[in-house]
Design a protein around this motif. Structure first.
Motif, PDB file in Angstrom:
ATOM      1  N   CYS A  74       0.832  -1.208   0.000  1.00 24.35           N
ATOM      2  CA  CYS A  74       0.000   0.000   0.000  1.00 24.35           C
ATOM      3  C   CYS A  74       0.864   1.254   0.000  1.00 24.35           C
ATOM      4  O   CYS A  74       0.577   2.225  -0.716  1.00 24.35           O
ATOM      5  CB  CYS A  74      -0.937  -0.007   1.206  1.00 24.35           C
ATOM      6  N   HIS A 111      -9.210  10.361  -9.884  1.00 24.31           N
ATOM      7  CA  HIS A 111      -9.916  11.076  -8.807  1.00 24.31           C
ATOM      8  C   HIS A 111      -9.622  10.458  -7.446  1.00 24.31           C
ATOM      9  O   HIS A 111      -9.710  11.140  -6.420  1.00 24.31           O
ATOM     10  CB  HIS A 111     -11.424  11.072  -9.065  1.00 24.31           C
ATOM     11  N   LEU A 112      -9.294   9.172  -7.433  1.00 20.96           N
ATOM     12  CA  LEU A 112      -8.970   8.480  -6.188  1.00 20.96           C
ATOM     13  C   LEU A 112      -7.603   7.825  -6.346  1.00 20.96           C
ATOM     14  O   LEU A 112      -7.318   7.205  -7.373  1.00 20.96           O
ATOM     15  CB  LEU A 112     -10.023   7.419  -5.858  1.00 20.96           C
ATOM     16  N   THR A 116      -3.672   5.934  -0.507  1.00 20.38           N
ATOM     17  CA  THR A 116      -3.140   6.826   0.540  1.00 20.38           C
ATOM     18  C   THR A 116      -1.922   6.240   1.236  1.00 20.38           C
ATOM     19  O   THR A 116      -1.255   6.941   1.992  1.00 20.38           O
ATOM     20  CB  THR A 116      -4.220   7.099   1.589  1.00 20.38           C
ATOM     21  N   GLN A 164      -2.334   3.676   3.290  1.00 16.89           N
ATOM     22  CA  GLN A 164      -2.887   3.030   4.486  1.00 16.89           C
ATOM     23  C   GLN A 164      -3.590   1.727   4.118  1.00 16.89           C
ATOM     24  O   GLN A 164      -4.066   1.548   2.997  1.00 16.89           O
ATOM     25  CB  GLN A 164      -3.877   3.966   5.192  1.00 16.89           C
ATOM     26  N   CYS A 213      -5.864  -1.708   0.227  1.00 25.86           N
ATOM     27  CA  CYS A 213      -5.276  -0.367   0.316  1.00 25.86           C
ATOM     28  C   CYS A 213      -6.375   0.691   0.257  1.00 25.86           C
ATOM     29  O   CYS A 213      -7.272   0.626  -0.593  1.00 25.86           O
ATOM     30  CB  CYS A 213      -4.276  -0.146  -0.818  1.00 25.86           C
ATOM     31  N   VAL A 214      -6.310   1.649   1.150  1.00 23.20           N
ATOM     32  CA  VAL A 214      -7.290   2.730   1.213  1.00 23.20           C
ATOM     33  C   VAL A 214      -7.029   3.710   0.076  1.00 23.20           C
ATOM     34  O   VAL A 214      -5.882   4.063  -0.215  1.00 23.20           O
ATOM     35  CB  VAL A 214      -7.206   3.456   2.567  1.00 23.20           C
ATOM     36  N   VAL A 215      -8.100   4.161  -0.579  1.00 19.18           N
ATOM     37  CA  VAL A 215      -7.991   5.184  -1.620  1.00 19.18           C
ATOM     38  C   VAL A 215      -8.786   6.403  -1.205  1.00 19.18           C
ATOM     39  O   VAL A 215      -9.774   6.313  -0.474  1.00 19.18           O
ATOM     40  CB  VAL A 215      -8.480   4.666  -2.988  1.00 19.18           C
ATOM     41  N   ALA A 216      -8.351   7.572  -1.685  1.00 19.45           N
ATOM     42  CA  ALA A 216      -9.002   8.838  -1.363  1.00 19.45           C
ATOM     43  C   ALA A 216      -8.598   9.860  -2.418  1.00 19.45           C
ATOM     44  O   ALA A 216      -7.660   9.624  -3.192  1.00 19.45           O
ATOM     45  CB  ALA A 216      -8.586   9.303   0.037  1.00 19.45           C
ATOM     46  N   PRO A 217      -9.294  11.006  -2.465  1.00 20.41           N
ATOM     47  CA  PRO A 217      -8.857  12.059  -3.392  1.00 20.41           C
ATOM     48  C   PRO A 217      -7.404  12.453  -3.102  1.00 20.41           C
ATOM     49  O   PRO A 217      -6.993  12.496  -1.936  1.00 20.41           O
ATOM     50  CB  PRO A 217      -9.819  13.215  -3.101  1.00 20.41           C
ATOM     51  N   ALA A 221      -4.039  14.265  -2.184  1.00 18.88           N
ATOM     52  CA  ALA A 221      -3.724  15.439  -1.361  1.00 18.88           C
ATOM     53  C   ALA A 221      -2.608  16.258  -1.996  1.00 18.88           C
ATOM     54  O   ALA A 221      -2.042  17.152  -1.344  1.00 18.88           O
ATOM     55  CB  ALA A 221      -3.312  14.988   0.029  1.00 18.88           C
TER      56      ALA A 221
END
Length: 274
Positions: free
Chosen positions: A49, A72-73, A76, A78, A88-92, A94
Motif C-alpha cells: 500500500c 480522482h482516487l 493513501t 494506508q 489499500c485505502v484510496v481517497a482524493p 492530497a
C-alpha cells in the motif's frame, strides 16, 4: 543474456555526472517504501500500500501523459478493511501531480534491488565514456532527453494504460545507443551463462547489438510470457534516440585502444578485424 562487467575504453576525465546519477538513483531507492529490505519488491500488504501510493505520485502513467487523465482516487498508503477483506485505502489526492514532471521523477524510481543494480551496472560501464565524449552538461541533457523520449514514446504506444512506468532504463538505453555509434569496436568483458558464467571479451557492437535485438523482440511480445511487465518498447525508443543524437559526434571520436588479442575463456587468440 550476457552480463557486461567492464569495457576496455579508458576516459580522460572523471565522470562526475554518471556517478551523481547512480548516487541519486540509489538514494531514491533507499527512500522508496518497502524497497531497501527486499530483493524483489514489496513483500506484505502494508508495504504494498505504501509502495502503490509512492508509485502513483512519482511514476509516469501513459494515460496521464497522453490524455491528461489524472485519477480522482489514489492510494493513501494506508491499509483498510473493505467488503472483500483487507486492502489499500484510496481517497482524493492530497497533492497535484504534473504528468510531464512525472517522466523525470520516474527515471529515478526502481521496483527492486535487481531492477536498480542492473540499470546502474550498464550506466556505470557505458555512461562514463559517453559523458567523457560529450562533456558533463551535455551528457546530463542527453540523458534526460533520452529518458523523456523513451517515456513519451512508450506512452504514445500504450495511450490507454494506467500501469506506472518507472526506471532509468529508457535513459540508459540512450547511453547504449550512443556508445555503439561512438565505439562499436571497443572491447567489453562480459559474463555468459553457460552452465557456469564464462568470461569473454567481445566487441561493443556485438554486446549492445545483441541487447537491442532482444529488446526489439521482447517489445513485440515474442519469446517471453510476461512482456507486459517490462517496458521493452521504451528501451528500443531510448536506444534509437541516443544513437541518432550521437551520430554527429562519430567523426571526431578517437578509437578505443585495441588489445593484442581477444580472450575466449582465458585463452588469447589473434586479433580479428571487426
Amino acid at each position: 543474456m550476457v552480463i557486461p562487467v567492464h569495457d576496455v575504453n579508458p576516459v580522460r576525465r572523471t565522470p562526475w555526472v554518471t556517478y551523481a546519477l547512480i548516487l541519486a538513483n540509489v538514494l531514491v531507492f533507499l527512500s522508496t517504501p518497502g524497497m531497501p529490505g527486499s530483493v524483489t519488491g514489496a513483500e506484505n500488504l502494508a508495504q504494498l500500500c505504501h509502495l502503490e501510493a509512492f508509485m502513483d505520485r512519482f511514476a509516469a502513467v501513459p494515460r496521464e501523459l497522453v490524455h491528461g487523465q489524472l485519477p480522482h482516487l489514489v492510494p493513501t498508503g494506508q491499509v483498510g478493511i473493505g467488503p472483500h477483506g483487507p486492502g489499500c485505502v484510496v481517497a482524493p489526492p492530497a497533492y497535484r501531480k504534473s504528468p510531464p514532471l512525472s517522466v523525470f521523477t520516474a527515471m529515478f524510481v526502481h521496483g527492486s534491488w535487481l531492477h536498480l543494480l542492473g540499470n546502474m551496472l550498464f550506466l556505470l560501464i557505458f555512461g562514463n565514456n559517453v559523458e567523457d565524449r560529450m562533456g558533463h552538461i551535455r551528457f546530463l541533457l542527453f540523458y534526460v532527453v533520452c529518458g523523456y523520449a523513451a517515456g513519451y514514446g512508450f506512452a504514445l504506444l500504450n495511450a490507454g494504460s494506467a500501469d506506472p512506468l518507472i526506471g532509468a532504463s529508457g535513459a540508459i538505453a540512450g547511453v547504449l545507443g550512443a556508445y555503439i555509434v561512438l565505439w562499436p569496436r571497443a572491447r567489453v568483458w562480459v559474463l555468459v551463462p553457460f552452465l557456469i558464467f564464462l568470461p569473454l571479451r567481445l566487441p561493443a557492437w556485438l554486446v549492445l547489438g545483441f541487447w537491442f535485438v532482444l529488446q526489439a523482440v521482447y517489445s513485440s511480445g515474442q519469446a517471453v510470457s510476461d512482456a507486459g511487465t517490462v517496458a521493452y518498447a521504451a528501451h528500443v525508443i531510448g536506444f534509437l534516440v541516443g544513437l541518432l543524437i550521437a551520430l554527429p559526434l562519430k567523426a571526431g571520436t578517437p578509437p578505443p585502444p585495441q588489445p593484442p588479442g581477444i580472450l575466449f575463456g582465458g585463452r588469447a587468440r589473434p586479433r580479428q578485424v571487426w
